[in-house]
Write a protein that holds these residues in place. Sequence first.
Motif, PDB file in Angstrom:
ATOM      1  N   LEU A  59       0.815  -1.214   0.000  1.00  0.00           N
ATOM      2  CA  LEU A  59       0.000   0.000   0.000  1.00  0.00           C
ATOM      3  C   LEU A  59       0.848   1.263   0.000  1.00  0.00           C
ATOM      4  O   LEU A  59       0.526   2.240  -0.656  1.00  0.00           O
ATOM      5  N   THR A  60       1.932   1.248   0.755  1.00  0.00           N
ATOM      6  CA  THR A  60       2.741   2.447   0.890  1.00  0.00           C
ATOM      7  C   THR A  60       3.752   2.603  -0.232  1.00  0.00           C
ATOM      8  O   THR A  60       4.302   3.685  -0.420  1.00  0.00           O
ATOM      9  N   ARG A  97      -3.687   4.321  -2.216  1.00  0.00           N
ATOM     10  CA  ARG A  97      -3.754   5.092  -0.976  1.00  0.00           C
ATOM     11  C   ARG A  97      -4.101   4.169   0.176  1.00  0.00           C
ATOM     12  O   ARG A  97      -4.731   3.143  -0.004  1.00  0.00           O
ATOM     13  N   ILE A  98      -3.710   4.571   1.363  1.00  0.00           N
ATOM     14  CA  ILE A  98      -4.062   3.822   2.565  1.00  0.00           C
ATOM     15  C   ILE A  98      -5.468   4.190   3.002  1.00  0.00           C
ATOM     16  O   ILE A  98      -6.250   3.339   3.387  1.00  0.00           O
ATOM     17  N   VAL A  99      -5.798   5.476   2.949  1.00  0.00           N
ATOM     18  CA  VAL A  99      -7.154   5.925   3.262  1.00  0.00           C
ATOM     19  C   VAL A  99      -7.791   6.453   1.980  1.00  0.00           C
ATOM     20  O   VAL A  99      -7.099   6.998   1.119  1.00  0.00           O
ATOM     21  N   PRO A 100      -9.099   6.289   1.832  1.00  0.00           N
ATOM     22  CA  PRO A 100      -9.756   6.784   0.622  1.00  0.00           C
ATOM     23  C   PRO A 100      -9.635   8.307   0.504  1.00  0.00           C
ATOM     24  O   PRO A 100      -9.549   9.014   1.515  1.00  0.00           O
ATOM     25  N   MET A 140      -7.276  12.705  14.130  1.00  0.00           N
ATOM     26  CA  MET A 140      -6.323  11.973  14.967  1.00  0.00           C
ATOM     27  C   MET A 140      -6.455  10.463  14.780  1.00  0.00           C
ATOM     28  O   MET A 140      -5.456   9.742  14.805  1.00  0.00           O
ATOM     29  N   GLU A 141      -7.666   9.988  14.560  1.00  0.00           N
ATOM     30  CA  GLU A 141      -7.862   8.554  14.309  1.00  0.00           C
ATOM     31  C   GLU A 141      -7.204   8.135  13.001  1.00  0.00           C
ATOM     32  O   GLU A 141      -6.549   7.093  12.931  1.00  0.00           O
ATOM     33  N   VAL A 142      -7.360   8.951  11.962  1.00  0.00           N
ATOM     34  CA  VAL A 142      -6.735   8.645  10.667  1.00  0.00           C
ATOM     35  C   VAL A 142      -5.216   8.736  10.786  1.00  0.00           C
ATOM     36  O   VAL A 142      -4.497   7.881  10.264  1.00  0.00           O
ATOM     37  N   ILE A 143      -4.721   9.737  11.489  1.00  0.00           N
ATOM     38  CA  ILE A 143      -3.278   9.875  11.676  1.00  0.00           C
ATOM     39  C   ILE A 143      -2.722   8.667  12.421  1.00  0.00           C
ATOM     40  O   ILE A 143      -1.650   8.160  12.095  1.00  0.00           O
ATOM     41  N   GLU A 144      -3.453   8.185  13.398  1.00  0.00           N
ATOM     42  CA  GLU A 144      -3.017   6.989  14.130  1.00  0.00           C
ATOM     43  C   GLU A 144      -2.893   5.792  13.187  1.00  0.00           C
ATOM     44  O   GLU A 144      -1.926   5.034  13.249  1.00  0.00           O
ATOM     45  N   ILE A 145      -3.862   5.635  12.295  1.00  0.00           N
ATOM     46  CA  ILE A 145      -3.810   4.547  11.311  1.00  0.00           C
ATOM     47  C   ILE A 145      -2.590   4.718  10.406  1.00  0.00           C
ATOM     48  O   ILE A 145      -1.853   3.764  10.143  1.00  0.00           O
ATOM     49  N   LEU A 146      -2.374   5.939   9.937  1.00  0.00           N
ATOM     50  CA  LEU A 146      -1.253   6.193   9.027  1.00  0.00           C
ATOM     51  C   LEU A 146       0.091   6.001   9.717  1.00  0.00           C
ATOM     52  O   LEU A 146       1.029   5.459   9.122  1.00  0.00           O
ATOM     53  N   TYR A 147       0.198   6.430  10.975  1.00  0.00           N
ATOM     54  CA  TYR A 147       1.446   6.215  11.719  1.00  0.00           C
ATOM     55  C   TYR A 147       1.719   4.719  11.878  1.00  0.00           C
ATOM     56  O   TYR A 147       2.844   4.268  11.714  1.00  0.00           O
ATOM     57  N   GLY A 148       0.675   3.962  12.206  1.00  0.00           N
ATOM     58  CA  GLY A 148       0.842   2.510  12.354  1.00  0.00           C
ATOM     59  C   GLY A 148       1.258   1.846  11.056  1.00  0.00           C
ATOM     60  O   GLY A 148       2.156   0.993  11.038  1.00  0.00           O
ATOM     61  N   VAL A 200       1.798  10.739   6.574  1.00  0.00           N
ATOM     62  CA  VAL A 200       0.629  11.591   6.804  1.00  0.00           C
ATOM     63  C   VAL A 200       0.610  12.731   5.794  1.00  0.00           C
ATOM     64  O   VAL A 200      -0.433  13.048   5.209  1.00  0.00           O
ATOM     65  N   GLN A 201       1.752  13.338   5.566  1.00  0.00           N
ATOM     66  CA  GLN A 201       1.864  14.442   4.618  1.00  0.00           C
ATOM     67  C   GLN A 201       1.399  14.020   3.226  1.00  0.00           C
ATOM     68  O   GLN A 201       0.605  14.715   2.586  1.00  0.00           O
ATOM     69  N   VAL A 202       1.847  12.883   2.767  1.00  0.00           N
ATOM     70  CA  VAL A 202       1.503  12.402   1.427  1.00  0.00           C
ATOM     71  C   VAL A 202       0.041  11.976   1.355  1.00  0.00           C
ATOM     72  O   VAL A 202      -0.686  12.351   0.434  1.00  0.00           O
ATOM     73  N   GLU A 203      -0.407  11.190   2.338  1.00  0.00           N
ATOM     74  CA  GLU A 203      -1.778  10.670   2.307  1.00  0.00           C
ATOM     75  C   GLU A 203      -2.832  11.762   2.399  1.00  0.00           C
ATOM     76  O   GLU A 203      -3.858  11.686   1.749  1.00  0.00           O
TER      77      GLU A 203
END
Length: 81
Positions: free
Chosen positions: A15-16, A21-24, A41-49, A62-65
């Motif tokens: 995905l990365t 994309r990781i999130v739509p 913050m929930e989406v950022i948590e997913i992206l950090y993980g 996070v910046q790219v997504e």
Amino acid sequence: MDASGEGDWTTVADLTAGEGRIVPEWMAAAVVKRGMKDERMEVIEILYGAAALADLPPTKAVQVELDVPHRTVSIWSLEGH
């Protein structure tokens, strides 16, 4: 995996590393709006993980997504603590 449960697995690294994309896109557009702090913050948590699993810099993920500047991601990180 696809909806049937019989498809190929897609890894976080896939995905990365790809064009996907990781999130739509609709979710990324929604969480960057004012007043969406909890959702953001929930989406950022997913992206950090996902970034951690793929051994990528989380702030860059996070910046790219979410298509936001690095400075914005840094500010959001401070707000989340």
